[in-house]
Design a protein around this motif. Structure first.
Motif, PDB file in Angstrom:
ATOM      1  N   GLU A 169       8.042  24.104 -15.554  1.00  0.00           N
ATOM      2  CA  GLU A 169       7.592  22.715 -15.685  1.00  0.00           C
ATOM      3  C   GLU A 169       6.204  22.643 -16.305  1.00  0.00           C
ATOM      4  O   GLU A 169       5.923  21.778 -17.142  1.00  0.00           O
ATOM      5  CB  GLU A 169       7.610  22.024 -14.319  1.00  0.00           C
ATOM      6  CG  GLU A 169       8.989  21.569 -13.880  1.00  0.00           C
ATOM      7  CD  GLU A 169       9.636  20.668 -14.923  1.00  0.00           C
ATOM      8  OE1 GLU A 169       9.047  19.625 -15.278  1.00  0.00           O
ATOM      9  OE2 GLU A 169      10.742  21.012 -15.405  1.00  0.00           O
ATOM     10  N   SER A 173       5.403  21.630 -20.560  1.00  0.00           N
ATOM     11  CA  SER A 173       4.435  20.583 -20.881  1.00  0.00           C
ATOM     12  C   SER A 173       3.429  21.082 -21.906  1.00  0.00           C
ATOM     13  O   SER A 173       3.111  20.382 -22.886  1.00  0.00           O
ATOM     14  CB  SER A 173       3.722  20.138 -19.604  1.00  0.00           C
ATOM     15  OG  SER A 173       2.705  19.203 -19.898  1.00  0.00           O
ATOM     16  N   GLU A 174       2.938  22.311 -21.710  1.00  0.00           N
ATOM     17  CA  GLU A 174       1.988  22.891 -22.664  1.00  0.00           C
ATOM     18  C   GLU A 174       2.668  23.183 -24.005  1.00  0.00           C
ATOM     19  O   GLU A 174       2.070  22.984 -25.070  1.00  0.00           O
ATOM     20  CB  GLU A 174       1.371  24.174 -22.088  1.00  0.00           C
ATOM     21  CG  GLU A 174       0.615  23.991 -20.786  1.00  0.00           C
ATOM     22  CD  GLU A 174      -0.641  23.152 -20.953  1.00  0.00           C
ATOM     23  OE1 GLU A 174      -0.993  22.786 -22.093  1.00  0.00           O
ATOM     24  OE2 GLU A 174      -1.289  22.853 -19.929  1.00  0.00           O
ATOM     25  N   ARG A 176       5.171  21.573 -25.391  1.00  0.00           N
ATOM     26  CA  ARG A 176       5.380  20.316 -26.126  1.00  0.00           C
ATOM     27  C   ARG A 176       4.092  19.860 -26.797  1.00  0.00           C
ATOM     28  O   ARG A 176       4.117  19.343 -27.921  1.00  0.00           O
ATOM     29  CB  ARG A 176       5.902  19.223 -25.187  1.00  0.00           C
ATOM     30  CG  ARG A 176       7.345  19.408 -24.744  1.00  0.00           C
ATOM     31  CD  ARG A 176       7.933  18.123 -24.186  1.00  0.00           C
ATOM     32  NE  ARG A 176       7.173  17.628 -23.057  1.00  0.00           N
ATOM     33  CZ  ARG A 176       7.491  17.829 -21.791  1.00  0.00           C
ATOM     34  NH1 ARG A 176       8.565  18.550 -21.487  1.00  0.00           N
ATOM     35  NH2 ARG A 176       6.769  17.337 -20.813  1.00  0.00           N
ATOM     36  N   SER A 177       2.960  20.056 -26.133  1.00  0.00           N
ATOM     37  CA  SER A 177       1.691  19.631 -26.730  1.00  0.00           C
ATOM     38  C   SER A 177       1.362  20.475 -27.956  1.00  0.00           C
ATOM     39  O   SER A 177       0.809  19.967 -28.938  1.00  0.00           O
ATOM     40  CB  SER A 177       0.565  19.714 -25.697  1.00  0.00           C
ATOM     41  OG  SER A 177       0.264  21.058 -25.364  1.00  0.00           O
ATOM     42  N   ASP A 189      11.767  20.768 -27.052  1.00  0.00           N
ATOM     43  CA  ASP A 189      11.417  20.972 -25.654  1.00  0.00           C
ATOM     44  C   ASP A 189      11.845  22.377 -25.229  1.00  0.00           C
ATOM     45  O   ASP A 189      12.642  23.035 -25.910  1.00  0.00           O
ATOM     46  CB  ASP A 189      12.112  19.929 -24.783  1.00  0.00           C
ATOM     47  CG  ASP A 189      11.380  19.676 -23.472  1.00  0.00           C
ATOM     48  OD1 ASP A 189      10.505  20.492 -23.104  1.00  0.00           O
ATOM     49  OD2 ASP A 189      11.685  18.664 -22.816  1.00  0.00           O
TER      50      ASP A 189
END
Length: 343
Positions: A169, A173-174, A176-177, A189
């Motif tokens: 999780e 997130s990292e 995607r950035s 993703d």
């Protein structure tokens, strides 16, 4: 460091990797670590840790009796990743194989990254391997005793999956950035597949698949079947070799950011010819991201020209040339010091 194909650049990266992890990143097809006619392989690495002025030494040795690592003369044994004096992250010469190859490769990448923040994962993984071997043996003997191992197998799978999911999780997130900086990865993703259907529990999956498991003599669902994939709208991305290389770099950068957020010291990056198959603009963006990681890097490449790498290390890099396994400075081999070199 630069040098022609076969000069020994990757071997030098492999030596550092062996010091850090005690095993090679090359497959068995690469052959033995020890040269023909020699009795052992010995690697010594001297370094200073960030919070110390004292010099430390790591030693890796392999002989006919097996492999051994020592840290300041003390045998390391099976040192937890959290206690390792040298932590590395690798982007190898064929990173696209990670995305296109067997799930074992991606599962290994996932678990090695989880190890650093969930120190119990190593014990859980070893115990799962033991229980899995017993269950598979029972399946090959007709399956009548396979269910005896199910409670332990399910419990271990659930525990490992929980730890993997917690890390993924943060990781996704990292990722995607980072991915937003590259058009071909827009909207992509990172997906985690736990090893059995997401809409059911593992016990039920084992019961439903019992006949197939007995026929094949192996357990077909569980944490040992976990995988990670990069996709968009639920489908895996189809990437060129260069694009896959970028994606793997971003996975490693994203994992490093998670580790830093958990309080770990920066990794030592081992980067092997990552400019290859990338256009200048993409390479420059990628090098800038590595530069932002504020970590030490060992970079191997064919050319001594700086290219986009200048963005990473202006005023803080030393250039070496590799030929026939020998590492020398530019002044000794007649190469002009590149603009990103301080040596």
């Amino acid at each position: 460091m630069s040098g022609a194909n076969g000069a020994g650049k990757t071997t030098l990266l492999e030596a550092v990797y062996l010091l850090a992890r005690g095993r090679s990143f090359r497959g068995r097809k690469a052959g033995s670590l020890t040269s023909d006619g020699e009795c052992r392989t010995l690697i010594e690495g001297r370094f200073r840790e960030a919070d110390s002025s004292n010099e430390s030494m790591l030693v890796f040795e392999r002989s006919g009796r097996g492999s051994l690592r020592r840290y300041n003369s003390v045998v390391m044994g099976s040192l937890p990743p959290s206690d390792s004096p040298l932590r590395v992250k690798l982007v190898g010469e064929n990173p696209q194989a990670l995305l296109e190859g067997e799930p074992t490769l991606r599962r290994g990448l996932l678990d090695w990254n989880v190890f650093h923040v969930e120190h119990q994962l190593g014990r859980l993984r070893a115990e799962l391997r033991r229980v899995l071997a017993q269950r598979n043996a029972a399946l090959r003997q007709g399956g009548s005793r396979a269910s005896f191992w199910d409670p332990a197998f399910v419990d271990l799978s659930d525990q490992m999956t929980a730890k993997r999911m917690d890390f993924v999780e943060l990781w996704r997130s990292e990722f995607r950035s980072y991915a937003d900086a590259f058009p071909f990865l827009h909207g992509s993703d990172l997906f985690f597949e736990r090893g059995w259907p997401k809409d059911g529990d593992l016990s039920a999956s084992l019961k439903r698949g019992q006949s197939a498991e007995i026929l094949r003599g192996q357990t077909l669902a569980g944490a040992h079947r976990a995988d990670i994939k990069i996709g968009r709208d639920g489908s895996p991305l189809r990437l060129s070799r260069g694009q896959a290389k970028v994606a793997v770099c971003l996975l490693q950068l994203a994992a490093e950011r998670v580790h830093l957020g958990k309080g770990l010291a920066p990794s030592l990056w081992l980067l092997d010819d990552i400019d290859a198959e990338l256009d200048a603009s993409t390479a420059e963006r990628l090098w800038r991201l590595f530069g932002d990681s504020d970590a030490q890097m060992l970079i191997a490449r064919l050319s001594s020209e700086s290219g986009g790498i200048a963005e990473v290390s202006a005023g803080a890099a030393t250039m070496f040339h590799v030929e026939r396994g020998t590492l020398t400075s530019p002044a000794l081999v007649g190469l002009p010091p590149p603009p990103w070199s301080s040596a």
